[in-house]
Design a protein around this motif. Structure first.
Motif, PDB file in Angstrom:
ATOM      1  N   GLY C 578      -4.705   1.315  -3.745  1.00 11.74           N
ATOM      2  CA  GLY C 578      -6.097   1.030  -4.087  1.00 11.74           C
ATOM      3  C   GLY C 578      -7.029   2.131  -3.617  1.00 11.74           C
ATOM      4  O   GLY C 578      -8.247   1.953  -3.577  1.00 11.74           O
ATOM      5  N   LYS C 579      -6.471   3.255  -3.245  1.00 15.71           N
ATOM      6  CA  LYS C 579      -7.285   4.370  -2.735  1.00 15.71           C
ATOM      7  C   LYS C 579      -6.904   5.653  -3.482  1.00 15.71           C
ATOM      8  O   LYS C 579      -5.926   5.676  -4.232  1.00 15.71           O
ATOM      9  CB  LYS C 579      -7.003   4.568  -1.241  1.00 15.71           C
ATOM     10  N   ILE C 580      -7.658   6.686  -3.202  1.00 19.03           N
ATOM     11  CA  ILE C 580      -7.294   8.006  -3.734  1.00 19.03           C
ATOM     12  C   ILE C 580      -6.137   8.518  -2.890  1.00 19.03           C
ATOM     13  O   ILE C 580      -6.272   8.670  -1.668  1.00 19.03           O
ATOM     14  CB  ILE C 580      -8.478   8.986  -3.634  1.00 19.03           C
ATOM     15  N   GLU C 581      -5.019   8.762  -3.524  1.00 13.74           N
ATOM     16  CA  GLU C 581      -3.799   9.020  -2.746  1.00 13.74           C
ATOM     17  C   GLU C 581      -3.599  10.513  -2.502  1.00 13.74           C
ATOM     18  O   GLU C 581      -3.046  11.232  -3.334  1.00 13.74           O
ATOM     19  CB  GLU C 581      -2.604   8.390  -3.451  1.00 13.74           C
ATOM     20  N   PHE C 582      -4.068  10.957  -1.347  1.00 15.30           N
ATOM     21  CA  PHE C 582      -3.789  12.339  -0.939  1.00 15.30           C
ATOM     22  C   PHE C 582      -2.298  12.514  -0.667  1.00 15.30           C
ATOM     23  O   PHE C 582      -1.746  13.585  -0.845  1.00 15.30           O
ATOM     24  CB  PHE C 582      -4.613  12.695   0.301  1.00 15.30           C
ATOM     25  N   TYR C 583      -1.715  11.423  -0.196  1.00 14.28           N
ATOM     26  CA  TYR C 583      -0.272  11.391   0.019  1.00 14.28           C
ATOM     27  C   TYR C 583       0.257  10.297  -0.877  1.00 14.28           C
ATOM     28  O   TYR C 583      -0.252   9.171  -0.861  1.00 14.28           O
ATOM     29  CB  TYR C 583       0.035  11.092   1.482  1.00 14.28           C
ATOM     30  N   SER C 584       1.255  10.603  -1.696  1.00 12.28           N
ATOM     31  CA  SER C 584       1.720   9.625  -2.677  1.00 12.28           C
ATOM     32  C   SER C 584       3.069   9.044  -2.268  1.00 12.28           C
ATOM     33  O   SER C 584       4.094   9.722  -2.322  1.00 12.28           O
ATOM     34  CB  SER C 584       1.833  10.275  -4.053  1.00 12.28           C
ATOM     35  N   ASN C 585       3.027   7.780  -1.869  1.00 13.74           N
ATOM     36  CA  ASN C 585       4.294   7.111  -1.549  1.00 13.74           C
ATOM     37  C   ASN C 585       5.160   6.961  -2.791  1.00 13.74           C
ATOM     38  O   ASN C 585       6.374   7.044  -2.716  1.00 13.74           O
ATOM     39  CB  ASN C 585       4.007   5.733  -0.952  1.00 13.74           C
ATOM     40  N   GLN C 586       4.483   6.734  -3.949  1.00 18.93           N
ATOM     41  CA  GLN C 586       5.236   6.607  -5.203  1.00 18.93           C
ATOM     42  C   GLN C 586       6.103   7.828  -5.435  1.00 18.93           C
ATOM     43  O   GLN C 586       7.266   7.722  -5.800  1.00 18.93           O
ATOM     44  CB  GLN C 586       4.282   6.519  -6.398  1.00 18.93           C
TER      45      GLN C 586
END
Lengths: 348, 178, 736
Positions: C578-586
């Protein structure tokens, strides 16, 4: 370093401006030649007594040939028109700033002047024609009886001739968009080129119509087969040196005017310097110096000089060279002028 | 009144929409155009300057094409100094083509000299010339150069502008801001 | 299948009250613009106008076409259109030429010799459609309906998709994903939870600093964007242009960064390094909306401008200065996501880096950055449910490309060639010239040769049409209805495409062809309506809009809703966190770099130039080159070659050369443009030229085809896009 790209491709304009082909230089050459014939014929009427003028080639044959040559020139000009059916529009108006308008009206006056000039001595020159059309003799007699008409005819020929000759140069000279043409010298240059061509033309005719012992065998053959009217005509052979002399004077002045033409451009703006470069060391330089200056002016000058010194016989050669040179001058100036432009130096 | 254009070359991307719009509006035949794009690049990689100009007849205040016309076909319109050609008076001598330092004229396939008219048929209806009205970058402005309150006059007053080949002495009515 | 977060979209439903308001507003604007009437039955000497919308590119600008004395005269922008703002681009203005193009397809054709020989028999529509239906029935019986694939581009494909879905195939694809904007949308989706859409949600008009990375706005003539670009330039916005070529956009830029091709990601990392280490980012925005910023900040520490310099060729001082410049103007500072971004095979990650740089600038949902679009709720037609295909899509077997959220064209081609995961026996191709759109045309031709059926529906006899068994000539967009354009934009609207003139020959509109084909396939229940106007009117009525108004005005505007966070749009990000993902777990979960990593590009063979390609403003794809009006603007392309390199090769502007690529493929002769405007390690061509289809008489062998030289491509591991800027060429003089 400048890269210029013009995204335009109008026919005749791009990539190189070229809207006038062979028709216009032919017209300019013939116009100049006729102008010269008029001036010479007119001057004869003004300067010589009737008995001196009798049956002389330049007084009758010149104007008659002028009528034919001018018509040829007008035909060339007509062929150049893109909207031919509208040509009559020229004569619904007089545009004072347009050299072409001046020219078209001058041409209208040139025809009667040439005709009048030819008619003065036509019966003596072409007796067989005069016999068949008696009115010619009546007209001739009428004019000869009235010196004022002769003077007027002479004056009209000289003035219209000068006007026509200068006009053929100014026609181009007024087009400032083509810097090579943009010189008032073109007026007198084309006039004197026309005069030299006319003198050469008459000289040539004279040479081929001289008595057998004085003319080259080839010309004899040419004359006898192609024409009939000059054979055994009692033409004034003393005229040949006079015409050669005149021609050399005109050629010398023409040569000087070419010098002025160059000086004018070289001392003008960068655009004009670049334009004259086309003739000086550019793509048109070789043909210009060889055909116009070398073969068209200098060589005939030398040949006629020796003719006058009686070192060689009068031949057709100088006439052909001068005429060729005059033709080349018009072709080269028309072509090189269209290749000269302002825009390559445009910087912003 | 003197109609003219002020063109902001900073906005122009040279898309040629002006050219296409002119061609459809005025039925300019295939292979011909009344307006065009000129690009000049100066300098050497990677220090370059670039100007893109939409060009056309400059409707000069001193129009050499009009001066040399032998029939009066080329004339200055009574309104706004627009330079026009009357096809029915033109003989196709091409003197006007030779007289124009901008190469703005051409011979229409039907035989007469043709060029930009500033879309005078639109202007007289209160519309802008087709090229101006279509320009996606709104880099082109048309109006009365003699009216100090006009948009074109105000743009000229506020910006550095140049015309094309001023040295040719034709006094163009089109100015370019860069 | 795509992760759920990737397919979520923002919907804005408007109430009945706002619809009425919209109608009133629309009527007012249309009255101001003048009365329009249908062009049919125009009397001689009269001019009539018809509103419609353009189809020369995908922007779909609303237009007003004028018919004078019965002939199509001109097309202008619709003044009330938020896209064109009353001004079309050159292609739209030149749409007349698409209607009058003498090279158009005229009648249905059935092949009478070998595929690709372009020998045809003219047939009736009934013969052509019966032939296709019989073949399709045979394919369905022997191989299942999934063995038919549809390639479709543009709005006109709606009804072909409908017919093919009713027929029972899930294999429907467009080059616009894997060969164009796919990596960008995936990269932004992974970061913000949404793509940038089309038309892009970029607020160029209000930006104070626009950074373009290989995006040549102005040559790439996407109307609204170019208009806003000119506005921004006019308003004195800083433009930073990263491009190996001095594009038109670069010429408007304060900073032109002539980057070494393929190293954009290094520059992006270095920019982010500067912004992070100098704390120039929007700390509040990131604190509120960011996820994983600490890991990201630590990660970018290594990528100093000094590190990037040897990679990119951009001086460290310039990298710092430009980073500071873009940060100085935030949030009205926009790093443009580009559109056609299939360059080097790392495109989704590069696009993600662009998204992250934008996130640092805090511009998502902010004025001068990215606005939030919306659209008017127009219900679909109540068709019966489609049959459920027995087998799923085959373009992305085993979800090899886990972030592909649309079908991959080249995946369908691979399946056709390999029969894996199951065979494909028939292609239907609507309005996309696959031989110019897909990389490696030899592979496409191999696939075509294996097919039992190839049907091409097009307006012009394109290269792909040349290979077809059956060619169906479609009416031009000015001669037909299409589906409604329910635009997803800052000001939503619904627009109608309607005929302005009649088709000049035996062409038929797409909806008619698709419907007739469905009838022949015994799928008549999927076409309960007889004429598309019935269909359109149903949808318009169902949306509570007025059909007569839409016909008269061409479009109905919705209200201009809030479009920025500061105007009250809720700041929502449809990512898993729900946030801007600087780090992407996906990304991490799928074994990809959670933060983009830079890989240096292959430098290519010595002495060869990297082949780059792009757009010209007056042409669309490879589809406009026989339009006489547009071909007058540009008949052939040129190969841009650095002037110094040209001198070294003894070449000058205007010389003709052939390009030979690393796989020994030789191009047609093409003009050299020797220029200072490009680096010396690459050459550039405008895409879409060098046609070889004989029917494209005006375009036949005019210029050279970049597509023919793109024999190699590098597949994006995230989403299956085809990176195409990895081909190298040498130049050899062409005999005149």
């Amino acid at each position: 370093m400048t890269e210029t790209v013009i995204h335009r491709s109008n026919p005749g304009i791009d990539p190189h401006f070229h809207v006038w082909g062979w028709e216009v230089p032919i017209y300019l050459f013939l116009g100049g030649l006729v102008a010269g014939l008029m001036v010479i014929a007119g001057a004869r009427l003004l300067l010589m007594r009737p008995n001196q003028r009798q049956a002389m080639v330049c007084c009758t044959i010149g104007p008659l040939a002028g009528l034919a040559l001018l018509s040829l020139g007008m035909l060339a000009l007509f062929l150049d028109l893109e909207h031919k059916l509208y040509v009559w529009r020229l004569y619904l108006t007089f545009e004072i700033t347009s050299p072409m308008s001046w020219g078209s009206w001058i041409l209208l006056a040139v025809y009667p002047a040439l005709l009048a000039n030819a008619l003065v001595h036509l019966p003596e020159t072409l007796p067989s024609v005069a016999r068949r059309i008696p009115i010619l003799t009546t007209i001739s007699d009428f004019m000869l009886a009235r010196p004022r008409i002769i003077i007027l005819t002479g004056l009209a020929n000289v003035l219209l001739g000068i006007g026509l000759g200068i006009y053929t140069g100014i026609l181009l000279g007024a087009l400032g968009a083509r810097p090579l043409w943009n010189s008032a010298v073109l007026g007198p240059l084309f006039l004197f080129s026309g005069l030299s061509s006319a003198a050469a033309f008459l000289h040539g005719i004279l040479v081929v119509s001289m008595p057998d012992d004085e003319r080259p065998a080839f010309a004899d053959f040419l004359i006898s087969t192609v024409t009939g009217w000059t054979k055994a005509r009692p033409l004034d052979t003393r005229l040949a040196p006079a015409l050669a002399q005149a021609d050399n004077s005109f050629l010398t002045i023409e040569f000087a005017l070419i010098g002025l033409f160059f000086i004018g451009h070289l001392t003008s703006t960068a655009v004009h310097q670049q334009a004259i470069g086309l003739l000086l060391n550019g793509p048109y330089a070789a043909v210009f110096w060889v055909f116009v200056v070398g073969l068209g002016i200098l060589l005939p000058l030398i040949l006629q000089h020796f003719e006058l010194l009686h070192r060689i016989r009068h031949t057709l050669a100088p006439a052909l060279l001068v005429l060729g040179g005059g033709l080349a001058l018009r072709f080269i100036i028309v072509a090189a002028g269209q290749a000269s432009h302002w825009s390559s130096l445009a910087s912003h | 009144m003197r109609y003219g254009m002020v063109i902001d070359t900073r906005r122009c991307v040279g898309c040629m929409d002006c050219v296409v719009a002119c061609k459809t509006e005025n039925n300019v035949p295939e292979g011909y155009c009344r307006d065009w794009i000129t690009e000049t690049t100066t300098g050497e990689f990677p220090t370059l300057r670039h100007e893109i100009r939409t060009e056309r007849c400059n409707h000069c205040a001193h129009p050499p094409c009009v001066h040399c016309c032998p029939t009066g076909a080329s004339h200055v319109h009574e309104r706004g100094g627009v330079v026009l050609v009357t096809p029915e008076e033109c003989i196709g001598c091409k003197a006007c083509l030779a007289a124009c330092p901008y190469d703005a004229r051409f011979v229409h396939p039907d035989g007469y000299a043709s060029k930009c008219t500033f879309c005078i048929h639109r202007v007289e209806q209160g519309l802008e010339p087709a090229c101006v009205s279509v320009c996606p970058t709104r880099c082109m402005h048309f109006g009365d150069l003699d009216d100090p309150q006009s948009e074109v006059s105000r743009l000229l007053a506020a910006n550095r502008a140049h015309s094309l080949l001023p040295e040719a002495g034709t006094q163009p009515s089109i100015y370019y801001i860069n | 299948m795509p992760a759920p977060a990737l397919s979520r979209r923002r919907f804005l439903r408007i109430s009945a009250g706002s619809i009425l308001a919209a109608q009133a507003a629309s009527r007012a604007t249309s009255a101001a613009a003048g009365a329009w009437s249908s062009a049919f039955g125009a009397k001689p000497g009269t001019t009539t106008t018809t509103p419609t919308f353009c189809d020369i590119c995908f922007w779909k600008c609303n237009a007003v076409a004028s018919v004078r004395d019965g002939a199509l005269w001109k097309i202008e922008g619709n003044p009330s259109d938020p896209l064109s703002r009353g001004r079309l681009c050159p292609r739209g203005t030149g749409g007349i030429g698409a209607h009058t193009d003498p090279d158009r397809l005229r009648t249905p054709l059935i092949r009478v010799s070998d595929r690709g020989e372009e020998k045809w028999q003219e047939v009736t529509w009934d013969e052509a459609l019966t032939y296709i239906a019989d073949k399709m029935k045979g394919i369905a019986e022997r191989h299942g309906p999934e063995a038919m694939a549809l390639f479709s581009h543009g709005l006109g494909g709606t009804f072909f998709k409908h017919t093919l879905k009713a027929y029972g195939t899930p294999n429907i694809s467009a080059p616009s994903f894997a060969q164009c904007r796919g990596p960008r949308d995936v990269g932004f989706n992974l970061t913000f939870g949404e793509g940038v859409g089309s038309p892009e949600r970029t607020d160029i008009a209000h930006t104070r600093c626009l950074t373009l990375i290989g995006s040549h706005l102005g040559e790439n003539m996407h109307n609204t964007q170019v208009q806003e670009f000119a506005e921004a330039v006019g308003a004195g916005a800083t433009v930073i242009c990263v491009d190996p070529r001095y594009s038109v956009a670069a010429s408007k830029a304060k900073y032109w960064l002539p980057i070494r091709p393929g190293t954009d990601l290094a520059l992006l990392l270095a920019w982010m390094h500067v912004i992070v280490t100098e704390k120039l980012y929007d700390a509040d925005y990131i604190a509120n909306y960011g996820y994983g910023f600490e890991q990201f900040a630590a990660y970018v520490q290594a990528f100093t401008p000094e590190w990037a310099y040897p990679e990119t060729g951009i001086e460290p001082s310039v990298i710092r200065e430009t980073a500071r410049e873009m940060a100085r103007h935030r949030p009205a500072s926009l790093v443009h996501p580009g559109r056609h971004v299939n360059w080097y095979g790392d495109d989704a990650q590069r696009s993600r880096a662009i998204a992250l740089l934008n996130a640092l600038l805090g511009n998502w949902g902010r004025k001068g950055g990215f606005w939030v679009p919306s659209f008017m709720d127009v219900p679909g037609y109540p068709y019966p449910a489609y049959p459920k295909p027995a087998r799923g899509r085959l373009d992305n077997p085993d979800e090899k490309y886990p972030f592909a959220d649309e079908a991959i064209t080249t995946g369908i081609r691979n399946a056709t060639l390999s029969d894996e995961p199951y065979p494909i026996k028939g292609w239907m191709v609507y309005a996309t010239n696959l031989l110019h759109a897909l990389p490696d045309e030899r592979a496409t031709i191999e696939a075509l040769k294996k097919l039992e059926l190839l049907v091409v529906v097009d307006v012009i006899p394109s290269e792909i049409a040349g290979w077809a068994d059956v060619v169906l000539p479609e009416s031009n967009y000015l001669e037909r209805h299409d589906d409604l354009n329910v635009e997803y934009f800052k000001q939503p609207f619904v627009a109608l495409r309607q005929p302005v003139v009649e088709s000049p020959h035996d062409q038929k509109p797409g909806w008619w062809i698709a419907r007739q084909l469905a009838l022949k396939l015994d799928l008549g229940r999927y076409y309960p309506w007889e004429h598309i106007e019935d269909y359109l009117k149903y949808r318009v009525d169902a949306a509570g809009l007025d059909w007569a108004t839409l016909k008269r005005d061409g479009l109905i505007l919705g209200p201009r809703p809030p479009i920025y966070f500061e105007e009250g749009v809720p700041a929502e990000f449809y990512t898993p966190t729900g946030k801007i993902e600087f780090y992407s777990n996906q990304l991490a979960e799928h074994g990809f770099d959670p933060i983009p990593r830079y890989t240096p590009p292959d430098p290519g063979p010595p002495g060869a130039f990297r082949l780059l390609y792009g757009r010209a403003p007056m042409h669309s794809f490879s589809r406009t080159h026989t339009n006489r009006l547009l071909a007058d603007m540009m008949r052939e392309n040129e190969v841009w070659l650095n002037a110094t390199a040209a001198r070294r090769l003894g070449l000058r502007s205007g010389d003709r050369v052939r390009l030979r690529n690393q796989d020994d493929v030789l191009s047609d002769p093409v003009l050299v443009k020797a220029t200072q405007r490009i680096r010396s390690d690459c050459v550039f061509m405008v895409h879409g030229f060098g046609h070889t289809a004989k029917g494209l008489r005006h375009a036949y062998r005019q210029g050279a085809s970049d597509a023919g030289l793109i024999t190699r491509y590098k597949t994006d591991p995230l989403m299956g896009g085809t990176g195409m800027n990895i081909n190298f060429v040498t130049l050899e003089p062409a005999e005149a």
